[in-house]
Design a protein around this motif. Sequence first.
Motif, PDB file in Angstrom:
ATOM      1  N   HIS A 170       0.835  -1.195   0.000  1.00 57.64           N
ATOM      2  CA  HIS A 170       0.000   0.000   0.000  1.00 57.64           C
ATOM      3  C   HIS A 170       0.879   1.257   0.000  1.00 57.64           C
ATOM      4  O   HIS A 170       0.636   2.186  -0.788  1.00 57.64           O
ATOM      5  N   ASP A 171       1.892   1.305   0.845  1.00 60.62           N
ATOM      6  CA  ASP A 171       2.788   2.469   0.896  1.00 60.62           C
ATOM      7  C   ASP A 171       3.500   2.673  -0.442  1.00 60.62           C
ATOM      8  O   ASP A 171       3.652   3.808  -0.913  1.00 60.62           O
ATOM      9  N   ASN A 213       4.026   5.698  -5.476  1.00 61.17           N
ATOM     10  CA  ASN A 213       3.989   5.677  -6.934  1.00 61.17           C
ATOM     11  C   ASN A 213       2.929   6.653  -7.460  1.00 61.17           C
ATOM     12  O   ASN A 213       3.182   7.413  -8.401  1.00 61.17           O
ATOM     13  N   LEU A 214       1.755   6.662  -6.850  1.00 57.50           N
ATOM     14  CA  LEU A 214       0.702   7.582  -7.264  1.00 57.50           C
ATOM     15  C   LEU A 214       1.139   9.035  -7.061  1.00 57.50           C
ATOM     16  O   LEU A 214       0.921   9.882  -7.936  1.00 57.50           O
ATOM     17  N   CYS A 215       1.791   9.327  -5.955  1.00 60.50           N
ATOM     18  CA  CYS A 215       2.278  10.696  -5.700  1.00 60.50           C
ATOM     19  C   CYS A 215       3.285  11.116  -6.769  1.00 60.50           C
ATOM     20  O   CYS A 215       3.232  12.256  -7.261  1.00 60.50           O
ATOM     21  N   LEU A 216       4.192  10.224  -7.144  1.00 62.92           N
ATOM     22  CA  LEU A 216       5.167  10.535  -8.193  1.00 62.92           C
ATOM     23  C   LEU A 216       4.479  10.801  -9.531  1.00 62.92           C
ATOM     24  O   LEU A 216       4.863  11.703 -10.272  1.00 62.92           O
ATOM     25  N   ARG A 220       2.803  14.588 -13.720  1.00 62.95           N
ATOM     26  CA  ARG A 220       1.721  15.155 -14.521  1.00 62.95           C
ATOM     27  C   ARG A 220       1.649  16.669 -14.316  1.00 62.95           C
ATOM     28  O   ARG A 220       1.466  17.426 -15.267  1.00 62.95           O
ATOM     29  N   ALA A 221       1.809  17.129 -13.087  1.00 62.88           N
ATOM     30  CA  ALA A 221       1.780  18.569 -12.804  1.00 62.88           C
ATOM     31  C   ALA A 221       2.927  19.279 -13.521  1.00 62.88           C
ATOM     32  O   ALA A 221       2.727  20.355 -14.105  1.00 62.88           O
ATOM     33  N   ARG A 222       4.127  18.684 -13.528  1.00 59.63           N
ATOM     34  CA  ARG A 222       5.264  19.272 -14.238  1.00 59.63           C
ATOM     35  C   ARG A 222       4.992  19.350 -15.736  1.00 59.63           C
ATOM     36  O   ARG A 222       5.290  20.349 -16.384  1.00 59.63           O
TER      37      ARG A 222
END
Length: 191
Positions: free
Chosen positions: A3-4, A9-12, A17-19
Amino acid sequence: RHHDGAVNNLCLQVIRRARFLEEEMRRQEARPVRFDAAGFARLTDWTPVKLKDKAGQTTGAVLDQQTGPDGRKALRVATGPDGRCVDAWRARLVLPPGRYRFEARVRTAGVVRLEETLQAGQTLKGEGAGIRISRAKETRANKLLGDSPWQMLSYDFEVPDPPQDVELLCELRAAAGQAWFDLDSLRLKKN
């Protein structure tokens, strides 16, 4: 633990995507092109773009406008201290359907071929200094390596129906060296 790892991975992915979206917002808007009576259009609106690796880091390449070694005003791309460059000057245009030829006078100094590792299904975009359009499906045939005097390069492409945004590139894909793209020679010919 799984889970961690999935959360990290989702945060990365969100950060990447934001960049990407920030870069897209900074890019110049595609502009219509005006051709003269002979079918040529001068290309004057160029933006330097440094590509980022998977970690979001850019190379140390230098992209600037300067007077070349012989006094010509030029767009310059030079490798940085890390010795890797896949960067380019870009111009975004709106083009109607048809066949086109992108032309540029280019010279190089000390350009060393970049050894690129390709993944399955990828194609080599080109070597050394050259010109092309973004998202081209085939490898560009024009390339300058080593020390080359001013030479005229060309790149032919077709725009299908309907009119489309096209991004032209003056690029350097090299492990070392620099390239100059003569500003007065950058033009597009409608065939």
